[in-house]
Design a protein around this motif. Structure first.
Motif, short mmCIF file in Angstrom:
data_model
loop_
_atom_site.label_atom_id
_atom_site.label_comp_id
_atom_site.label_asym_id
_atom_site.label_seq_id
_atom_site.Cartn_x
_atom_site.Cartn_y
_atom_site.Cartn_z
N PRO A 354 0.83 -1.22 0.00
CA PRO A 354 0.00 0.00 0.00
C PRO A 354 0.86 1.26 0.00
O PRO A 354 2.02 1.26 0.43
CB PRO A 354 -0.80 -0.12 1.31
CG PRO A 354 -0.77 -1.57 1.65
CD PRO A 354 0.54 -2.07 1.17
N LEU A 355 0.27 2.34 -0.45
CA LEU A 355 0.94 3.63 -0.47
C LEU A 355 1.35 4.02 0.94
O LEU A 355 0.51 4.07 1.84
CB LEU A 355 0.01 4.69 -1.06
CG LEU A 355 0.59 6.09 -1.25
CD1 LEU A 355 1.57 6.10 -2.42
CD2 LEU A 355 -0.54 7.09 -1.50
N PRO A 356 2.63 4.31 1.17
CA PRO A 356 3.07 4.71 2.52
C PRO A 356 2.69 6.14 2.82
O PRO A 356 2.10 6.85 1.99
CB PRO A 356 4.58 4.53 2.45
CG PRO A 356 4.91 4.79 1.01
CD PRO A 356 3.74 4.26 0.22
N ALA A 357 3.08 6.60 4.00
CA ALA A 357 2.71 7.95 4.44
C ALA A 357 3.42 9.03 3.63
O ALA A 357 2.89 10.13 3.46
CB ALA A 357 3.00 8.12 5.92
N SER A 358 4.63 8.74 3.14
CA SER A 358 5.39 9.74 2.40
C SER A 358 6.40 9.07 1.50
O SER A 358 6.61 7.84 1.57
CB SER A 358 6.11 10.69 3.36
OG SER A 358 7.20 10.03 3.99
N THR A 359 7.04 9.85 0.66
CA THR A 359 8.06 9.30 -0.24
C THR A 359 9.24 8.73 0.53
O THR A 359 9.93 7.84 0.03
CB THR A 359 8.58 10.39 -1.20
OG1 THR A 359 9.15 11.47 -0.44
CG2 THR A 359 7.45 10.94 -2.05
#
Length: 461
Positions: A354-359
């Motif tokens: 899943p997409l994490p909190a930030s890059t």
């Protein structure tokens, strides 16, 4: 919200320090109506500039990209930017040739001495082989082993295809914008501050366009009332501020904003849940070849041998569970972009993580990177004997609504909130056009340089 000359001071806030946000900042400062005395432009980035796909993409530019409404404009703008600001020197701008290449990868046993990662063999010995060089292969494409090439077809010549180094380009655009007064804040945006506009309906129509009557067959969204938020159908909201967390003090800070431009890529929906944008993870590697190679971008199909007892995850076996025994041969389709001093390789996308909190928290799957290296090394000695300099991953912003491949550019239906996101794999290509169009919407109240009605966010929000 349109910023008109002669008005009181306006605060324009751009959320996102990727290529879209930075080129938008650049073109806002180049608009004839921009006046740094009354127009404040602030760009907020959560981690570092170009920390996501903008710093890890391939940088291919093409007039045959998509969507067709803006690619021609953007390709031209890329050339103009390079001519004006020394793009060849500062961000590797150059014309390239692009082609489809089909090749037969070599067996592991054929790669004695190969500088490939341990634990990721290429596969079983191949049966038979290609002899000779197919007709139509350019003579200067000499860094692919000639005997392994099965087919080649040109997609675009140097009149229609170019490239940039996206990380260098993004930084250059922001530096040029900063020189004209743009302020940069490093901080994680946590909230948009709204206010209700009393006595109004939330029903809105798309912004006017210079091309309103240019194509009778084109869907005219202005003929239909659209809502940006069905739960607030009796009122309209306006964004009046942006709240972010200062990483040094860990305190929340809210700054006023009369125009907010949301250019947060795959993180867009975190701040604006109505936006149907998600992230597709993509891995890539960079390799310094044994010597400089000719300027080609290659979309490949490589016939890869499968090693005995190999645990290598192939494009056909990417799933959460163990797949059935692999076929004797599999095909891989890495993209290979020759840059002035390195070779960039990227593979297929995945949605396994899943997409994490930030890059800063993007998870890199080493096995996928090693797989890419093995695939391209099987057809090129320049790569096989080169040095791997980077293994990386990023998330591409994908529009999830069927029939709309993105991007979404324009007003959202919420007063003062504009959207510029969902550019998929062509964000580098289409960034300049997006920046110009956003500047026109902000200062002129409508897009002038291209007909972007099909990309109006209010058609699907």
């Amino acid at each position: 919200m349109t910023v008109m000359p002669g008005q009181d001071k306006k605060n324009i806030v751009i959320i996102g320090g990727g290529i879209i946000g930075c080129t938008t900042a650049y073109y806002l400062t180049r608009h004839p109506s921009y006046d740094p005395k009354i127009h404040s432009i602030t760009l907020i980035e959560a981690t570092r500039i170009a920390g996501g796909a903008s710093g890890k993409a391939g940088g291919l530019l093409a007039v045959w990209a998509y969507p067709s409404y803006i690619v021609g404009l953007s390709f031209k703008l890329h050339e103009e930017l390079a001519n004006e600001h020394g793009g060849e020197e500062h961000w590797g701008y150059r014309r390239v040739t692009c082609g489809d290449l089909e090749a037969q990868g070599r067996d592991w046993s054929d790669l004695d001495g190969a500088n490939l990662p341990r634990g990721h063999p290429l596969g079983k010995r191949r049966k038979g082989g290609v002899t000779g060089r197919p007709t139509g292969v350019p003579e200067d494409l000499d860094w692919i082993v000639p005997e392994l090439i099965q087919d080649y077809e040109e997609i675009g010549d140097t009149s229609a295809t170019a490239q940039v180094h996206p990380y260098q380009f993004t930084l250059a655009m922001l530096d040029l914008a900063k020189a004209k007064g743009v302020k940069v804040i490093i901080g994680s945006v946590t909230d948009l501050k709204y206010t209700d506009i009393p006595g109004t309906s939330n029903q809105m129509t798309p912004p006017p366009s210079e091309y309103q009557n240019s194509d009778p067959s084109s869907p005219n969204a202005s003929s239909t009332s659209l809502s940006s938020d069905s739960s607030t159908s009796l009122r309209r909201r306006a964004v009046i501020g942006v709240t972010y967390t200062d990483p040094k003090t860990e305190q929340s800070v809210t700054i006023p904003s009369s125009t907010t431009i949301l250019a947060a890529g795959p993180w867009t929906s975190k701040l604006y849940p109505s936006a149907p944008i998600s992230g597709l993870r993509a891995h890539s590697v960079t390799i310094t070849p044994t010597e400089p190679v000719s300027a080609y971008a290659l979309f490949t199909k490589i016939n890869i041998p499968q090693a005995p007892n190999s645990q290598l995850v192939t494009p056909r076996t990417r799933s959460g569970s163990r797949s059935p025994p692999a076929p004797e041969r599999v095909f891989a389709s890495p993209e290979i972009y020759a840059r002035p001093t390195e070779i960039y390789v990227c593979g297929e996308g995945d949605m396994d993580v899943p997409l994490p909190a930030s890059t800063a928290e993007v998870e890199v799957d080493e096995a996928r990177c090693d797989e890419l290296i093995s695939q391209v090394a099987s057809i090129s000695d320049h790569i096989r004997e080169g040095i791997v300099t980077r293994k990386q991953a990023c998330y591409l912003p994908i529009v999830n609504i069927g029939g709309s491949g993105g991007p979404l550019i324009g007003e959202t239906g919420t007063e003062g909130l504009l959207l510029a996101s969902g550019h998929s794999c062509w964000g580098i290509n289409n960034a300049p056009a997006t920046g110009v169009l956003m500047a026109e919407i902000v200062f002129d109240g409508k897009a002038k340089s291209a007909d972007i009605r099909t990309m109006d966010p209010r058609r699907i929000l």
